[in-house]
Design an enzyme around this catalytic site. Structure first.
Site, short mmCIF file in Angstrom:
data_model
loop_
_atom_site.label_atom_id
_atom_site.label_comp_id
_atom_site.label_asym_id
_atom_site.label_seq_id
_atom_site.Cartn_x
_atom_site.Cartn_y
_atom_site.Cartn_z
CG HIS A 109 -1.97 -1.04 1.17
ND1 HIS A 109 -3.04 -1.02 0.32
CD2 HIS A 109 -2.09 -2.19 1.88
CE1 HIS A 109 -3.79 -2.09 0.50
NE2 HIS A 109 -3.23 -2.83 1.44
CG ASP A 132 1.93 -8.75 7.77
OD1 ASP A 132 2.39 -9.91 7.60
OD2 ASP A 132 2.12 -7.83 6.96
#
Length: 1020
Positions: free
Chosen positions: A728, A846
């Site tokens: 991103h 994550d």
């Protein structure tokens, strides 16, 4: 005359006959030679074809294997002169021995038909893989086949049963799976059969009872189930039977009592139940008997006293009960006797060590009463003794002798009395001495300090008096010292400054007086310090601030006075702080707000005043942990607001207000831009609106100036300043006009397709990082939401991500074990804080080596909270799968429900990655879906010794550090459990990493992963 002529004719005839015979013999030799040459050519070509199938890196290993088929075959060119090849007299290949040649390839290119005379094959300790071809049955003359310590997979081919001449079959330490073929029962000549350390399942074939010549059967470390076939009792020639570390159940068959030649019987770590059969006492040749870690019950049969050759008896971790039979005194050759963790009661046989050979004796965790065996005093060969957690009694100074080889002695939690013997100082190899929880009296003898190799000394919970001897300065190897719960008095000797490796120090609940010595500030490896419940009356020494690795500090229940030294805020690893029940006063230092790792605090019953630090430890503290201080204030609990503000504080408040007004103005402009964009992208309008209040709280500086400074420092986000790329956005390094260096995560320009995900990750990361403050979590300085550039500003961490460090050999070589251990601990503390100290809890989702950043001192910080999820206790917390491939918990593939155990799994992967120096990949994919105490234990043990798991680019860990490495690996295995509910909580992981260290009784190279999980004979 006739006679003479006749004789001449006969003589001539004999000459012709002799000549004919010689000619025929010569022809046969030529024919045989030609045949041998032809055979040699075929075999040579077959070997070269097999060599050509090896992987590139192994092509040049067998340099002597060269042969040109167009040239004339001579004795020097046939394969008999090649490395690892042996032949019979005619020149036909009969043996191939290529053990430990690092071969990488398969057997599929090996022409079994080309070697009709092959009798011996040894390809052990290589990297051969894939399946064992069924064509192996063509080797009809094969006598010995050794394919051990490779990477073969798949099933054992049933065709092996056609090798009728086979005497030795070694397939251990591979990845073979499936059931054991019953056809192996046809190998009537087999003497040695070893299939251990694989992934074999199913039951033991009853056909094994037909192997009448078998002497060794080793099926250990597999997943075999069912009962032990009673037909095993037919193996009259067997000497060694090893079935340990499987899932075998049912009772021990009485037919085993017929194996009169048996010397070794290992059945440990299965699920065997019932009683130990009396028939075991018939095994008069037995030397080793291991029945530990099962579910056996009942009493020990008296017939075991018949095993006069027995050297090792291991019955630990069962459900056995009753008395130990007096007949055990007959076992005069015993070297190891393990009865611990059962339900035994009564007296111990007094002459259990009358043979004088006993080296390992463990009876802990039972209900034994009475004195220790008299023979123990003269058993000078003892190395390890564990008697703790019983009801034994006796005079500790009289019932034990001098043991020159003793390394480990635990007598804790019994009823021993008397004074500590001077004899312990005459045990030069003693490393662990525990006598806690008894009724010991008198003072600590200085002579005990002659045992200079002591690493752990536990004399707690007794009735010891007097001062600590100054001779403690000699114990420079000491790692843990527990003297708590006694009646020791006087000052703590300054000689404690010599204990520079001390990790754990507990002096609580004594009568120590004067002051807490400054010298404790020199013990830089301390993680735990407890001096509570004493009579200290001075100030807390400033030097304690040097203990930057300290995680627990308890000085409660003393008479300490004065202020809290501001230097204590240097303890950035501190998690537990107890200052309660003293005479401390003054303000709590404002620098405490930088102690983001602090999660449990108790300052009750002092005379503190002023504002409480605005950190989680105080915000979430129990009311009773803050009571007893009359003049505290702040927005916590029922405390009054802080009203008293000095002129200096007025100026600070005015400055804050001005900044806030400027911030609000900038926010208005930002919101106007957002509203304008809403008109264009209506599908995200509600989400942005929901975050407006959150965004306004975050801006805490002149965002416009910050934006311009960062744009200038990165030349409008030029790629030359890019230090990392993500899905991103990209990360840039920016040197601000102030000279400070920051990391800037710039999100991609939002598009119609990706706007919602990017905006969500942008806001998600802000939300998460405003909720949490911890020394092992990256700091967020600010952010900017702009139509052109949306970015987050973080602290800059010099060394970058962990995955980059591990991927570079030169950096990894400088990245020693201590640094790696500290990184694991740092990540564990951060996750524990997120999961258990944040309300509501935060799950990162994550955790991977690329999202762990390192500063210049290799302190680890968890980063990238774009996928983090704040758990809602009132919802099911369904989610889309997020995270990095190879780190994501397996249950997310089918449940889609996120919780803290997802992070625990990822943490386990990262821990193994640090230990191995690379992503563990297939290493942990072989973990069983079962519990770590059953199938996964066996599977892990099949792979390799712990020493082979470690990163080979750096030197092996020292003995002290090796214990911590073992703890890390064991913890990682438990975190990788396929069942989320069986994984530990990060709070447990964080605490255990600080307080527990496994202790080695043998080198890492001799400890398998399966042994690590079972801990039998390895650790305490």
């Amino acid at each position: 005359m006739r006679s003479s002529t006749y004789d001449k004719v006969c003589s001539l005839a004999y000459c012709f006959i002799f000549l004919y015979v010689q000619l025929v013999s010569a022809a046969d030799l030529v024919s045989a030679s030609a045949s041998a040459s032809a055979s040699a050519s075929v075999e040579a070509e077959a070997l070269l074809k097999w060599k050509a199938s090896f992987r590139d890196q192994t092509q040049n290993i067998l340099t002597s294997w060269t042969y040109l088929p167009n040239t004339h075959v001579t004795n020097s060119s046939i394969p008999c002169n090649w490395t690892g090849i042996s032949c019979d007299k005619p020149g036909r290949v009969t043996g191939i021995k290529l053990s430990n040649f690092l071969l990488q390839g398969t057997l599929h290119a090996f022409s079994f038909l080309a070697f009709p005379n092959l009798a011996y094959v040894n390809l052990s300790m290589n990297k051969l893989f894939d399946t064992i071809p069924p064509e192996i049955s063509y080797l009809s003359k094969l006598i010995s086949l050794d394919l051990s310590l490779n990477q073969f997979s798949g099933r054992i081919p049933p065709e092996i049963g056609f090798l009728k001449n086979l005497k030795v079959l070694l397939l251990f330490r591979n990845n073979l799976s499936g059931s054991i073929p019953k056809e192996i029962g046809s190998l009537k000549s087999i003497v040695d059969l070893e299939l251990s350390n694989n992934q074999l399942d199913g039951s033991i074939p009853s056909s094994f009872g037909d192997l009448s010549s078998l002497k060794t059967l080793n099926l250990s470390y597999n997943n075999l189930s069912g009962s032990i076939a009673k037909e095993i009792g037919k193996l009259k020639s067997i000497v060694c039977l090893t079935l340990r570390n499987n899932q075998l159940n049912g009772s021990i068959p009485t037919s085993l009592g017929d194996l009169r030649k048996l010397k070794i019987l290992y059945l440990r770590q299965n699920q065997l139940s019932g009683t130990i059969p009396e028939e075991i006492g018939n095994l008069k040749s037995l030397v080793y008997l291991g029945l530990s870690v099962n579910q056996l019950n009942g009493s020990v049969p008296t017939s075991l006293g018949n095993l006069l050759k027995l050297k090792t008896l291991n019955l630990r971790q069962n459900q056995l009960s009753g008395f130990i039979p007096q007949q055990m005194e007959n076992l005069t050759k015993l070297i190891e006797l393990h009865l611990d963790t059962n339900q035994f009661s009564g007296y111990l046989p007094q002459n259990v060590c009358q043979g004088g050979s006993l080296t390992n004796f463990s009876i802990n965790k039972n209900h034994f009463i009475g004195p220790v065996p008299k023979s123990l005093k003269n058993c000078t060969s003892l190395i390890r003794v564990r008697l703790e957690e019983n009801q034994l009694t006796g005079n500790i100074s009289e019932d034990f002798g001098v043991y020159p080889n003793l390394t480990f002695l635990r007598l804790n939690d019994n009823n021993f009395y008397g004074e500590i013997s001077h004899n312990w100082g005459q045990c030069p190899n003693l490393k662990d001495l525990g006598m806690a929880g008894n009724n010991l009296t008198g003072s600590i003898p200085p002579q005990i300090c002659n045992a200079t190799k002591l690493q752990e000394l536990n004399l707690s919970s007794n009735r010891l008096v007097g001062m600590i001897p100054k001779e403690f300065a000699r114990l420079t190897s000491l790692l843990e010292l527990r003297l708590n719960d006694n009646q020791l008095s006087g000052p703590i000797p300054s000689e404690f400054g010599s204990l520079v490796d001390l990790d754990y120090l507990d002096l609580s609940a004594n009568k120590f007086n004067d002051s807490i010595p400054k010298i404790l500030g020199d013990l830089l490896h301390l993680h735990y310090l407890n001096v509570s419940n004493n009579e200290f009356i001075q100030e807390i020494p400033l030097e304690l601030g040097n203990l930057v690795h300290l995680s627990t500090l308890d000085v409660s229940y003393n008479s300490l006075k004065g202020n809290i030294p501001s230097q204590m805020s240097n303890m950035q690893s501190l998690e537990n702080l107890n200052l309660s029940h003293n005479n401390l006063s003054g303000l709590i230092p404002i620098t405490f707000e930088d102690m983001h790792g602090l999660w449990c605090v108790d300052i009750s019953n002092n005379d503190f005043e002023g504002p409480l630090p605005n950190i989680t430890a105080f915000q979430h503290a129990l009311p009773q942990a803050l009571l007893g201080n009359k003049r505290l204030c702040g927005p916590i609990g029922s405390f009054p607001p802080c009203k008293s503000i000095s002129k200096k504080d007025h100026r600070l408040v005015t400055s804050i207000i001005i900044s806030l007004v400027a911030t609000l103005l900038l926010l208005s402009v930002t919101i106007a831009c957002v509203v304008e964009r809403k008109k264009k992208y209506k599908h995200v309008e509600k989400e942005i609106k929901d975050e407006e209040h959150f965004v306004s709280v975050m801006i805490n500086c002149d965002a416009k100036v910050m934006y311009e400074d960062i744009a200038r420092a990165t030349e409008d986000f030029n790629s030359a300043y890019c230090i990392g790329k993500g899905g991103h956005g990209n990360v840039y390094k920016a040197t601000l006009s102030s000279g400070n260096i920051v990391a800037v995560k710039k999100f991609h320009v939002f598009s119609n397709i990706g706007e919602k995900n990017c905006q969500k990750e942008f806001l998600n990361e802000i939300r998460a990082l405003t909720e949490i403050r911890h020394r092992n979590i990256v700091k967020l300085y600010g952010f900017c939401s702009h139509p052109r550039h949306s970015f987050l500003v973080y602290e800059y961490l010099e060394r970058g991500s962990l995955d980059i460090v591990l991927s570079k050999d030169e950096e990894a070589k400088e990245f020693g074990w201590s640094k790696r251990i500290n990184i694991v601990k740092g990540v564990a503390h951060a996750l524990s804080y997120m999961h258990h100290d944040c309300l509501p809890p935060i799950v990162h989702r994550d955790i991977s080596s690329k999202n762990i950043l390192l500063d210049s001192e290799d302190k680890a910080c968890v980063s990238d909270f774009g996928t983090a999820k704040i758990l809602n206790p009132d919802s099911a917390n369904w989610t889309a799968v997020a995270g990095t491939y190879g780190y994501v918990a397996p249950e997310l593939a089918y449940t889609m429900v996120v919780n803290e155990k997802c992070d625990v799994y990822s943490f386990g992967v990262v821990t193994l990655e640090l230990v191995m120096g690379r992503h563990p990949g297939d290493f942990f994919s072989s973990l069983s879906s079962g519990s770590s105490s059953s199938s996964s234990t066996a599977l892990l043990g099949h792979q390799m010794p712990i020493g082979d798991v470690l990163d080979q680019r750096i030197s092996p860990p020292t003995h002290q550090v090796a214990g911590e490495i073992l703890s890390l690996v064991k913890m990682a295995f438990s975190c990788l459990n396929a069942n989320p509910q069986s994984r530990p909580k990060m709070e447990q992981v964080s605490q255990q990493l600080e307080t527990q260290r496994l202790h080695l009784s043998k080198s890492l190279d001799l400890i398998t992963c399966g042994e690590l999980l079972s801990l039998n004979g390895l650790a305490t």
